[in-house]
Motif scaffolding. Structure first.
Motif, short mmCIF file in Angstrom:
data_model
loop_
_atom_site.label_atom_id
_atom_site.label_comp_id
_atom_site.label_asym_id
_atom_site.label_seq_id
_atom_site.Cartn_x
_atom_site.Cartn_y
_atom_site.Cartn_z
N GLU A 286 0.85 -1.20 0.00
CA GLU A 286 0.00 0.00 0.00
C GLU A 286 0.88 1.24 0.00
N ASN A 287 0.45 2.27 -0.70
CA ASN A 287 1.09 3.58 -0.65
C ASN A 287 0.08 4.55 -0.02
N ARG A 288 0.27 4.90 1.23
CA ARG A 288 -0.65 5.81 1.92
C ARG A 288 -0.22 7.27 1.84
N ASP A 289 0.81 7.57 1.05
CA ASP A 289 1.24 8.94 0.83
C ASP A 289 0.35 9.52 -0.26
N GLU A 290 -0.38 10.58 0.04
CA GLU A 290 -1.29 11.12 -0.96
C GLU A 290 -0.63 12.10 -1.92
N ASN A 291 0.67 12.35 -1.75
CA ASN A 291 1.37 13.28 -2.64
C ASN A 291 2.49 12.65 -3.46
N SER A 292 2.87 11.42 -3.16
CA SER A 292 4.04 10.82 -3.79
C SER A 292 3.76 9.46 -4.40
N TYR A 293 4.37 9.23 -5.54
CA TYR A 293 4.42 7.88 -6.09
C TYR A 293 5.49 7.12 -5.31
N PRO B 161 -0.13 7.65 -5.73
CA PRO B 161 -0.48 8.14 -4.40
C PRO B 161 -1.79 7.51 -3.91
N ASN B 162 -1.81 7.08 -2.67
CA ASN B 162 -2.95 6.40 -2.06
C ASN B 162 -3.36 5.14 -2.83
N GLY B 163 -2.42 4.54 -3.53
CA GLY B 163 -2.71 3.34 -4.32
C GLY B 163 -2.29 2.07 -3.61
N LYS B 164 -2.72 0.95 -4.17
CA LYS B 164 -2.42 -0.36 -3.61
C LYS B 164 -2.15 -1.36 -4.72
N VAL B 165 -1.34 -2.35 -4.41
CA VAL B 165 -1.11 -3.49 -5.31
C VAL B 165 -1.41 -4.74 -4.49
N PRO B 166 -2.56 -5.38 -4.73
CA PRO B 166 -2.97 -6.50 -3.89
C PRO B 166 -2.21 -7.80 -4.11
N ASN B 167 -1.52 -7.93 -5.25
CA ASN B 167 -0.80 -9.17 -5.50
C ASN B 167 0.31 -8.91 -6.51
N PHE B 168 1.56 -9.02 -6.05
CA PHE B 168 2.69 -8.76 -6.95
C PHE B 168 2.73 -9.71 -8.14
N GLN B 169 2.03 -10.85 -8.10
CA GLN B 169 1.99 -11.74 -9.25
C GLN B 169 1.33 -11.08 -10.45
N SER B 170 0.48 -10.09 -10.21
CA SER B 170 -0.18 -9.42 -11.32
C SER B 170 0.69 -8.33 -11.95
N VAL B 171 1.82 -8.03 -11.33
CA VAL B 171 2.72 -7.00 -11.85
C VAL B 171 3.67 -7.64 -12.86
N LYS B 172 3.76 -7.04 -14.03
CA LYS B 172 4.65 -7.57 -15.05
C LYS B 172 5.82 -6.62 -15.29
N LEU B 173 7.01 -7.19 -15.29
CA LEU B 173 8.23 -6.45 -15.58
C LEU B 173 8.87 -7.03 -16.83
N PRO B 174 9.76 -6.30 -17.49
CA PRO B 174 10.41 -6.82 -18.70
C PRO B 174 11.15 -8.14 -18.45
N ASN B 175 11.60 -8.38 -17.24
CA ASN B 175 12.36 -9.59 -16.94
C ASN B 175 11.50 -10.72 -16.37
N GLY B 176 10.18 -10.58 -16.37
CA GLY B 176 9.30 -11.60 -15.81
C GLY B 176 8.38 -10.98 -14.79
N ASP B 177 7.79 -11.81 -13.93
CA ASP B 177 6.87 -11.24 -12.95
C ASP B 177 7.61 -10.67 -11.75
N ALA B 178 6.91 -9.91 -10.93
CA ALA B 178 7.52 -9.24 -9.79
C ALA B 178 7.33 -9.99 -8.49
N ASN B 179 6.53 -11.03 -8.48
CA ASN B 179 6.21 -11.71 -7.24
C ASN B 179 7.44 -12.30 -6.57
N ASP B 180 7.62 -11.99 -5.30
CA ASP B 180 8.70 -12.53 -4.48
C ASP B 180 10.10 -12.21 -4.98
#
Length: 145
Positions: free
Chosen positions: A82-89, A107-126
């Motif tokens: 979770e990012n609870r900073d309302e002014n910063s990424y 700002p004030n955003g959330k990522v509920p599961n890093f498995q859903s995040v995709k990076l150029p080198n593969g997934d971000a989970n763990d």
């Protein structure tokens, strides 16, 4: 809290859950902070932190000696945030020292599961290893949250 527990024990009340004692582990993420969790959907071990961290392997979950990053594939590595900073990424990086592939949480955003995040080198989970408020070197990373 000890006094309440003593009174309950004295009157023979067994199996009573003290809500205040349990609530500490499940407290909301602090305003202006980042919160990292060992499981998806903001569950498991938690780190509530107001600072950028260049190496999650040197930072532990609150009240434990367990690092946020324990090597690729560890079940205890950060899996939601979770990012609870309302002014910063917040940028989350694959490598320590704010290096390598990254993604941003709005700002004030959330990522509920890093498995859903995709990076150029593969997934971000763990596999993520550092985070930074107000990133200057992750401007091309995907924005989540």
């Amino acid at each position: 809290m000890k006094k309440i527990a003593s009174v309950l024990a004295a009157v023979g009340v067994a199996g009573v859950s003290l809500v205040a004692a349990e609530g500490v582990a499940n407290a909301a993420c602090t305003y202006d902070h980042a919160c990292m969790y060992s499981a998806s959907d903001y569950k498991g071990l938690k780190r509530d932190d107001g600072y950028s961290r260049p190496n999650w392997g040197q930072v532990t979950y609150n009240g434990t000696s367990i690092a946020l990053y324990r090597g690729d594939g560890s079940q205890q590595n950060v899996s939601s945030m979770e990012n609870r900073d309302e002014n910063s990424y917040i940028a989350v990086y694959y490598n320590s020292n704010y290096a390598g592939p990254c993604f941003r949480i709005r700002p004030n955003g959330k990522v509920p599961n890093f498995q859903s995040v995709k990076l150029p080198n593969g997934d971000a989970n763990d596999r993520m290893n550092s985070h930074k408020f107000n990133p200057s070197n992750c401007q091309t990373g995907t924005i989540y949250g």
